[in-house]
Design an enzyme around this catalytic site. Structure first.
Site, PDB file in Angstrom:
ATOM      1  N   SER A 143       4.269  -2.965  -7.424  1.00  0.00           N
ATOM      2  CA  SER A 143       2.885  -2.656  -7.806  1.00  0.00           C
ATOM      3  C   SER A 143       2.881  -1.300  -8.496  1.00  0.00           C
ATOM      4  O   SER A 143       3.791  -0.493  -8.271  1.00  0.00           O
ATOM      5  CB  SER A 143       2.021  -2.577  -6.542  1.00  0.00           C
ATOM      6  OG  SER A 143       0.781  -1.959  -6.834  1.00  0.00           O
ATOM      7  N   TYR A 156       0.398  -0.115   2.426  1.00  0.00           N
ATOM      8  CA  TYR A 156       0.752  -0.874   1.211  1.00  0.00           C
ATOM      9  C   TYR A 156       1.524   0.029   0.249  1.00  0.00           C
ATOM     10  O   TYR A 156       2.586  -0.350  -0.260  1.00  0.00           O
ATOM     11  CB  TYR A 156      -0.545  -1.387   0.573  1.00  0.00           C
ATOM     12  CG  TYR A 156      -0.381  -2.254  -0.658  1.00  0.00           C
ATOM     13  CD1 TYR A 156       0.070  -3.564  -0.567  1.00  0.00           C
ATOM     14  CD2 TYR A 156      -0.725  -1.762  -1.924  1.00  0.00           C
ATOM     15  CE1 TYR A 156       0.179  -4.362  -1.704  1.00  0.00           C
ATOM     16  CE2 TYR A 156      -0.618  -2.550  -3.056  1.00  0.00           C
ATOM     17  CZ  TYR A 156      -0.160  -3.852  -2.939  1.00  0.00           C
ATOM     18  OH  TYR A 156      -0.048  -4.643  -4.062  1.00  0.00           O
TER      19      TYR A 156
HETATM   20  C1  BGC Z   1      -3.350  -4.263  -5.665  1.00  0.00           C
HETATM   21  C2  BGC Z   1      -4.764  -4.529  -6.156  1.00  0.00           C
HETATM   22  C3  BGC Z   1      -5.247  -3.373  -7.015  1.00  0.00           C
HETATM   23  C4  BGC Z   1      -4.228  -3.089  -8.087  1.00  0.00           C
HETATM   24  C5  BGC Z   1      -4.627  -1.901  -8.967  1.00  0.00           C
HETATM   25  C6  BGC Z   1      -2.463  -3.926  -6.805  1.00  0.00           C
HETATM   26  O1  BGC Z   1      -1.199  -3.612  -6.310  1.00  0.00           O
HETATM   27  O2  BGC Z   1      -2.868  -5.412  -5.004  1.00  0.00           O
HETATM   28  O3  BGC Z   1      -5.616  -4.684  -5.049  1.00  0.00           O
HETATM   29  O4  BGC Z   1      -6.489  -3.705  -7.606  1.00  0.00           O
HETATM   30  O5  BGC Z   1      -2.978  -2.823  -7.518  1.00  0.00           O
HETATM   31  O6  BGC Z   1      -4.992  -0.803  -8.202  1.00  0.00           O
END
Ligand code: BGC
Length: 255
Positions: A143, A156
């Site tokens: 991410s 996360y």
């Molecule tokens: C998350 C989303 C978020 C995006 C941008 C992703 O890793 O799962 O919830 O909107 O990042 O911030």
């Protein structure tokens, strides 16, 4: 087709980014093991769509947060296709909670799914590649939050940051086995993980204002990069993150 004769395992491929990756790898010629947790219909749907393309596929139910069972998932995947050449660690979850409130259980689940499961599956995969004496490719769906703080999503971010360092370490450690490992870091992609955000214009508008390309990503935006990283065109790429975020991560402007 760039992936003819290759076998892939894609975790969490019953929906969203994982499903798009499983379908795209199959379009490129791969046989695919689909994995799902609770969404059996989604998993079977991905499998059926791959078989309709004339490719071999199997769907395996497993909750990757059951870390004691991950070896079994990997062995079942190998048994289904004979071997696995490409591992896509895609399954991910997030929980929105202030640091002061987050529970021990939620912390553990987020870290297990997003970081511990990729660690253990990659270990099983590397041992398997060593045994069959053949190279392989690992792709982690990380991410932008492997870099970018995300208040109220601390576990996360910790897990995605950990996944980044796992990838960098293993690029070095697994290179002698011919295994490459890279991350794809999506930004805001239209998938079930964002369901709440997508259905609330008050949340969505400020997010879109932060994205220079001014649209959410689509699962296919990520799937194309995964197909590239899985292909021989990417043989010399290891230890890196490809950001797929419409410019979100490094967006900054002053009036
Ligand atoms: C998350 C989303 C978020 C995006 C941008 C992703 O890793 O799962 O919830 O909107 O990042 O911030």
């Amino acid at each position: 087709m760039t992936l003819s004769g290759k076998n892939a395992l894609v975790t969490g491929s019953d929906q969203g980014i994982g499903q798009a990756i499983a379908l795209r790898l199959a379009e490129e010629g791969a046989r695919v093991v689909v994995n799902y947790r609770a969404n059996r219909q989604g998993g079977e749907d991905t499998r059926a769509r791959i078989q309709q393309m004339g490719r071999q596929a199997a769907a395996i139910q497993a909750d990757v947060s059951d870390i004691a069972d991950l070896g079994k998932l990997f062995q079942q995947a190998v048994a289904a296709l004979g071997s696995i050449d490409i591992l896509v660690n895609n399954a991910g979850i997030e929980k929105n909670a202030a640091f002061l409130d987050i529970t021990r259980e939620d912390y553990q689940q987020v870290v297990d799914v997003n970081m511990t499961a990729p660690f253990l599956l990659t270990q099983a995969f590397a041992r398997h590649r060593r045994e069959v004496k053949a190279p392989g490719k690992v792709i982690n769906i990380s991410s932008v939050h492997e870099e970018l703080p995300f208040p109220h999503f601390t576990p996360y971010c910790m897990a995605k940051g950990g996944l980044k360092m796992m990838m960098r370490n293993l690029a070095i450690e697994l290179a002698p086995l011919g295994i490459t490992i890279n991350n794809i870091a999506p930004g805001a992609v239209e998938t079930p993980i964002n369901r709440k955000l997508l259905s609330d214009p008050k949340l969505l508008q400020p997010l879109l204002a932060n994205i220079p390309l001014h649209r959410l990503g689509q699962p296919q935006d990520v799937a194309g990069v995964a197909a590239f990283l899985a292909s021989s065109d990417a043989d010399y790429i290891t230890g890196t993150t490809i950001v797929v975020d419409g410019g979100l991560l490094w967006n900054y402007s002053e009036q």
